[in-house]
Motif scaffolding. Structure first.
Motif, PDB file in Angstrom:
ATOM      1  N   HIS A 155      -0.981   1.563   0.792  1.00  0.00           N
ATOM      2  CA  HIS A 155      -1.078   2.671  -0.165  1.00  0.00           C
ATOM      3  C   HIS A 155       0.299   3.309  -0.403  1.00  0.00           C
ATOM      4  O   HIS A 155       0.749   3.413  -1.552  1.00  0.00           O
ATOM      5  CB  HIS A 155      -2.068   3.720   0.373  1.00  0.00           C
ATOM      6  N   HIS A 159       3.155   3.078  -3.719  1.00  0.00           N
ATOM      7  CA  HIS A 159       3.838   4.171  -4.432  1.00  0.00           C
ATOM      8  C   HIS A 159       5.336   3.869  -4.553  1.00  0.00           C
ATOM      9  O   HIS A 159       5.958   4.165  -5.566  1.00  0.00           O
ATOM     10  CB  HIS A 159       3.639   5.507  -3.715  1.00  0.00           C
ATOM     11  N   TYR A 209     -10.604   8.157  -4.424  1.00  0.00           N
ATOM     12  CA  TYR A 209      -9.340   8.904  -4.481  1.00  0.00           C
ATOM     13  C   TYR A 209      -8.471   8.344  -5.617  1.00  0.00           C
ATOM     14  O   TYR A 209      -7.666   9.060  -6.209  1.00  0.00           O
ATOM     15  CB  TYR A 209      -8.616   8.787  -3.134  1.00  0.00           C
ATOM     16  N   GLU A 216      -2.347   7.036  -8.135  1.00  0.00           N
ATOM     17  CA  GLU A 216      -3.247   6.830  -7.000  1.00  0.00           C
ATOM     18  C   GLU A 216      -4.137   5.618  -7.244  1.00  0.00           C
ATOM     19  O   GLU A 216      -4.493   4.904  -6.305  1.00  0.00           O
ATOM     20  CB  GLU A 216      -4.095   8.085  -6.731  1.00  0.00           C
TER      21      GLU A 216
HETATM   22 ZN   LIG Z   1      -1.234   8.217  -2.793  1.00  0.00          ZN
END
Ligand SMILES: [Zn+2]
Length: 261
Positions: A155, A159, A209, A216
């Motif tokens: 995750h 990013h 999420y 995201e």
């Molecule tokens: Zn994140």
């Protein structure tokens, strides 16, 4: 050029060291997908891990004493992501900070004209031209229970890939206009679908999420791409295909080939 020459020379020195066998044991234990790689891919990954561990600045926070297992686990999963990518996507990332567990950061919010000071609980963060910050308890939990589509390392490093073009918008740098057009079309439609599913409380493979925003969504989709690729391919074939063409990897095919053999 000179910098590159020094870097190459330093790397040759790093790679001249034998890969510690106890590091392989950490990868065996904590990185499930390692077992599905070909021998050539495994060898390439080990080289990348050795360089990543040596070149990044590692810091234990909140009293955490860092171990090789922590560094190798983070490096292995980060380097697995970039195994098919050109260049060195994480070259601007200098530091990885690890907390023992979730941590709190001071936060100031404005409410009806008043400043409200409080704390925000975090499991991880990723900063543009800054560090990646991770919770070791969360990483351990993800490592012990792969196959649920959750992985903090993938995750936060997704990013980092997203930010390579400075914009944190869920679109990493893509080579051609055609790729960008296709990415926009598929990601927008999949993101909207997740938002609708989340709004209706429907069960989803992708963590809801990811419905927060496009950045995201890309991070959550990347978690599934590497952790539950067969399910992602089955339930979201277009999303899988676009990620597979971006990462230049086909993790679902690796797993299916392994199971069929
Ligand atoms: Zn994140």
């Amino acid at each position: 050029m000179i910098f590159s020459w020094f870097r190459q020379r330093r790397r040759r020195k790093i790679l001249a060291q034998p890969f510690p066998p106890e590091w392989v044991a950490c990868i065996d234990k904590n990185v499930a997908h390692y077992h599905y790689l070909s021998a050539e891919e495994q060898a390439r990954l080990l080289d990348e891990i050795q360089v990543f561990v040596a070149e990044k600045n590692w810091e234990g926070c909140g009293g955490l004493v860092l171990t090789d297992e922590m560094k190798v686990t983070v490096a292995a999963q980060a380097c697995l992501m970039t195994l098919g990518l050109e260049g060195e996507p994480f070259r601007h990332l200098l530091s990885v900070l690890i907390y023992p567990a979730g941590y709190a950061v001071p936060e100031e919010r404005w409410h009806q004209g008043w400043s409200v000071k409080g704390e925000s609980a975090r499991l991880g963060e990723s900063w543009y031209r800054g560090p990646v910050i991770l919770s070791w308890a969360e990483i351990e939990d993800d490592s012990k229970h792969p196959g649920y589509g959750n992985n903090l390392i993938w995750h936060e490093f997704a990013h980092q890939l997203d930010m390579l073009d400075r914009a944190t918008n869920g679109t990493p740098p893509l080579a051609t206009r055609q790729e960008r057009r296709r990415w926009h079309e598929v990601m927008t439609s999949e993101f909207q679908q997740l938002r609708r599913d989340a709004a209706h409380g429907r069960a989803t493979l992708l963590d809801t999420y990811g419905a927060e925003n496009e950045a995201e969504f890309f991070a959550v989709a990347t978690e599934c791409f590497f952790d539950v690729p067969v399910d992602l391919k089955e339930q979201h074939p277009r999303l899988y295909e676009i990620l597979s063409s971006y990462f230049r990897q086909d993790p679902a095919a690796r797993i299916l080939a392994h199971e069929g053999s």
